[in-house]
Enzyme design. Structure first.
Site, mmCIF file in Angstrom:
data_model
loop_
_atom_site.group_PDB
_atom_site.id
_atom_site.type_symbol
_atom_site.label_atom_id
_atom_site.label_comp_id
_atom_site.label_asym_id
_atom_site.label_seq_id
_atom_site.Cartn_x
_atom_site.Cartn_y
_atom_site.Cartn_z
ATOM 1 N N HIS A 17 0.514 -0.899 -0.277
ATOM 2 C CA HIS A 17 -0.120 -0.039 0.142
ATOM 3 C C HIS A 17 1.016 1.453 0.146
ATOM 4 O O HIS A 17 0.314 2.479 -0.343
ATOM 5 C CB HIS A 17 -1.042 -0.230 1.096
ATOM 6 C CG HIS A 17 -2.205 -0.846 1.768
ATOM 7 N ND1 HIS A 17 -2.219 -1.935 2.231
ATOM 8 C CD2 HIS A 17 -3.065 -1.754 0.750
ATOM 9 C CE1 HIS A 17 -2.845 -2.600 2.639
ATOM 10 N NE2 HIS A 17 -3.355 -2.554 1.106
ATOM 11 N N LYS A 41 -17.255 -6.913 6.887
ATOM 12 C CA LYS A 41 -15.012 -7.350 6.706
ATOM 13 C C LYS A 41 -14.715 -7.442 7.724
ATOM 14 O O LYS A 41 -15.347 -6.396 8.435
ATOM 15 C CB LYS A 41 -14.148 -6.620 5.805
ATOM 16 C CG LYS A 41 -13.651 -7.405 5.182
ATOM 17 C CD LYS A 41 -12.305 -6.815 4.602
ATOM 18 C CE LYS A 41 -11.659 -7.496 3.363
ATOM 19 N NZ LYS A 41 -10.585 -6.753 2.085
ATOM 20 N N ARG A 90 -1.668 -5.443 -8.573
ATOM 21 C CA ARG A 90 -0.825 -6.646 -8.160
ATOM 22 C C ARG A 90 -0.393 -7.948 -9.233
ATOM 23 O O ARG A 90 0.344 -8.047 -9.352
ATOM 24 C CB ARG A 90 -1.237 -6.636 -7.178
ATOM 25 C CG ARG A 90 -0.667 -6.059 -5.544
ATOM 26 C CD ARG A 90 -1.196 -7.226 -3.825
ATOM 27 N NE ARG A 90 -2.871 -6.836 -4.723
ATOM 28 C CZ ARG A 90 -3.213 -7.603 -2.912
ATOM 29 N NH1 ARG A 90 -2.599 -8.190 -2.461
ATOM 30 N NH2 ARG A 90 -4.437 -7.923 -3.259
ATOM 31 N N SER A 128 -2.719 -7.916 3.056
ATOM 32 C CA SER A 128 -2.696 -7.708 4.640
ATOM 33 C C SER A 128 -3.331 -8.660 4.897
ATOM 34 O O SER A 128 -3.087 -9.152 6.499
ATOM 35 C CB SER A 128 -4.026 -6.893 4.957
ATOM 36 O OG SER A 128 -4.074 -6.047 4.335
#
Ligand code: COA
Length: 159
Positions: A17, A41, A90, A128
């Site tokens: 990030h 989440k 990514r 993460s």
């Protein structure tokens, strides 16, 4: 004023990030890093912890603001008068996920242009959830997060 917004959960912020944030900050007059309160989440860190951890990693960048928000990103960008939505890619899988989101956001806010930045190859495997899992199991996350974030994870898991 060219204002960009970079949203995410940042649970926790990773070097991946931070790489996107630093590069995006050099392209805009102001970059707003938006920490999202996403009820679907279950996060390890609270919204305020995630915001404050990010702030600690970005003190040297003068054109960055860190905010938290709940609700629709397209509306929040309009409120902030942000014209650019930054997303990091990514992999091709990220693109598959992000492309419809970009179209949806454009349909909700026609003044918001999504701009994709490719992750640096050395960080393209970082996420993460991987960082959380490795930290929980006592593994080495020193190449994936700043020292301050590794310390917060260590505290969280009381290792
Ligand atoms: N480096 C490292 N990890 C990265 C990364 C990068 N450059 N880019 C993304 N990731 C990872 C994150 O670490 C996270 O990993 P995890 O799932 O393993 O924990 C994963 O990608 C997803 O990131 P997250 O920040 O949770 O984003 P998201 O894809 O779930 O989307 C918002 C977040 C804020 C963009 C989206 O939820 C949103 O827009 N919410 C507001 C509500 C709304 O407007 N909805 C309609 C959208 S069309």
């Amino acid at each position: 004023m060219r204002r960009a917004i970079y949203p995410g959960s940042f649970d926790p912020v990773t070097n991946g990030h931070l790489d996107i944030i630093r590069r995006a900050a050099s392209l805009a007059d102001e970059l707003i890093v938006a920490v999202v309160a996403n009820p679907s989440k279950k996060c390890l860190f609270t919204l305020e912890e995630r915001r404050e951890m990010l702030a600690g990693c970005l003190e040297d960048l003068p054109n960055i603001k860190i905010v938290s928000f709940a609700g629709l990103l397209a509306d929040f960008a309009r409120q902030l008068d942000a014209q650019i939505l930054v997303k990091g890619l990514r992999s091709a899988a990220d693109f598959e996920y992000e492309a419809p989101m970009a179209h949806l956001n454009k349909s909700l806010n026609s003044g918001l242009e999504t701009v994709f930045l490719l992750s640096s190859p050395a960080l393209s495997f970082v996420s993460s959830s991987a960082v959380r899992e490795i930290a929980a199991l006592g593994g080495d996350i020193s190449r994936m997060v700043p020292v301050s974030i590794a310390a917060r994870l260590k505290d969280k898991f009381s290792l």
